[in-house]
Enzyme design. Structure first.
Site, PDB file in Angstrom:
ATOM      1  N   ASP A 218      -4.791   0.617   1.980  1.00 45.35           N
ATOM      2  CA  ASP A 218      -5.337  -0.738   2.041  1.00 45.35           C
ATOM      3  C   ASP A 218      -6.804  -0.762   1.625  1.00 45.35           C
ATOM      4  OD1 ASP A 218      -2.983  -1.984   2.841  1.00 45.35           O
ATOM      5  OD2 ASP A 218      -3.351  -1.596   4.958  1.00 45.35           O
TER       6      ASP A 218
ATOM      7  N   SER B 285       0.808  -1.220   0.000  1.00 43.76           N
ATOM      8  CA  SER B 285       0.000   0.000   0.000  1.00 43.76           C
ATOM      9  C   SER B 285       0.841   1.270   0.000  1.00 43.76           C
ATOM     10  CB  SER B 285      -0.940   0.008   1.211  1.00 43.76           C
ATOM     11  OG  SER B 285      -0.206   0.023   2.415  1.00 43.76           O
ATOM     12  N   HIS B 286       2.139   1.159   0.324  1.00 41.75           N
ATOM     13  CA  HIS B 286       3.012   2.329   0.328  1.00 41.75           C
ATOM     14  C   HIS B 286       4.175   2.204  -0.659  1.00 41.75           C
ATOM     15  CE1 HIS B 286       0.828   2.993   4.080  1.00 41.75           C
ATOM     16  NE2 HIS B 286       1.100   4.250   3.899  1.00 41.75           N
TER      17      HIS B 286
END
Length: 337
Positions: A188, A47-48
């Protein structure tokens, strides 16, 4: 499951650099942002990782973010440093300020670094982990644009307002956690929406204020804080520390200023570093804390946070990383300008 593409870390890094430079970042800024995303990919924190590249490029393309930013460090009090990010992404500002913060904490026992006029779009654990690897304990806080309803409310007001903490463990991997004050990180929720997966009840509400498992409805409505009023209190604390204390914006102000290009809003970050050897227990603190960790992990099912990421970090240089085909296509298109 979506089709995936395997990339080496070097291939992923090259694509990111090409994309950021093609959309207006100079090499210093592109390299700092890329390093943060590749660190996330190496730890399988999808997610990053490169999932964020489209937002970074959108903000460069729209002109919101200064791709040639040159952050400036200021010494404003004995225990306080400040970096003016020059309207750029946070990673280069952090590279500018963290070494000075670590040195000041070693001198005085504790020091704080405020970062203003930045656009933070990454995980927080890299900054506190960097401090822990230098033998220091770290705290980091940042806000965002409105995404999370406060306890009792139904409209976005807080950002996901994450916090991270690290504790050095001489000779061992540091203790590190990074978590949102929201029940689920925004990225997410977005990945669940992309992959057609439901989110747990309690993640968020739809535009009418109703609980929902539909991530798209949550994105259109509001996320919720974890633990009700407890998470809401923590989100407010983050607003005060990363906004009010250092002279940056609050999440609702950032939302009003943002051009909604899909990238990060303007904001602030505060990082606090502490030297455990300077708080009166220089001879015993490390062994004493190891006893705490040992006592906790002796219980079945208990593990320390960050262990999964550290295991992945050792594996991905050999295995590469898996990107959803749709994300790979997007990243490749961005790299081609």
């Amino acid at each position: 499951m979506p089709e995936t593409v395997n990339l080496s870390l070097d291939e992923a890094r090259a694509l990111s650099l090409a994309a950021l430079e093609a959309h207006g970042a100079n090499r210093a800024n592109a390299a700092a942002v890329t390093d943060i995303m590749i660190r996330a990919e190496q730890d399988r924190c999808a997610s990053h990782g490169l999932f964020r590249l489209q937002g970074y490029c959108a903000s460069l393309r729209s002109g919101k973010v200064n791709g040639a930013a040159s952050p400036k460090l200021r010494d404003i009090a004995p225990g306080v440093l400040r970096v003016d990010g020059d309207g750029g992404f946070a990673p280069l500002a952090l590279d500018t300020g963290l070494p000075a913060l670590a040195e000041r904490a070693r001198q005085q026992g504790i020091a704080a670094l405020g970062l203003v006029d930045i656009y933070h779009f990454a995980a927080l654990w890299p900054e506190v982990e960097t401090l822990a690897e230098a033998g220091l304990s770290g705290l980091a806080f940042t806000q965002a644009s409105p995404m999370v309803a406060p306890a009792g409310g139904t409209k976005p007001f807080f950002g996901t307002n994450p916090m991270a903490f690290s504790w050095p463990r001489p000779g061992k991997d540091p203790y590190v956690f990074d978590q949102a004050s929201a029940a689920m990180a925004r990225g997410d929720v977005m990945i669940h929406a992309r992959d057609g997966k439901k989110v747990p009840i309690g993640t968020g509400i739809d535009p009418d204020g109703n609980p929902t498992e539909d991530p798209n409805a949550v994105l259109a409505g509001a996320q919720l804080p974890f633990g009700g009023y407890k998470g809401s209190n923590i989100a407010m604390m983050v607003e005060l520390l990363a906004g009010g204390l250092i002279g940056s914006v609050f999440s609702y102000e950032a939302g009003r200023l943002d051009n909604k290009d899909g990238g990060p809003p303007i904001g602030g970050e505060i990082v606090i570093a502490m030297d455990p050897a300077r708080f009166g227990d220089a001879e015993r603190w490390a062994d004493h804390c190891e006893a705490l960790f040992a006592e906790a992990t002796a219980m079945d099912g208990v593990r320390l946070p960050g262990q999964r990421r550290r295991k992945a970090r050792l594996e991905t240089p050999e295995t590469g990383i898996e990107l959803a085909r749709s994300l790979y296509d997007t990243v490749t298109e961005l790299a081609n300008g």
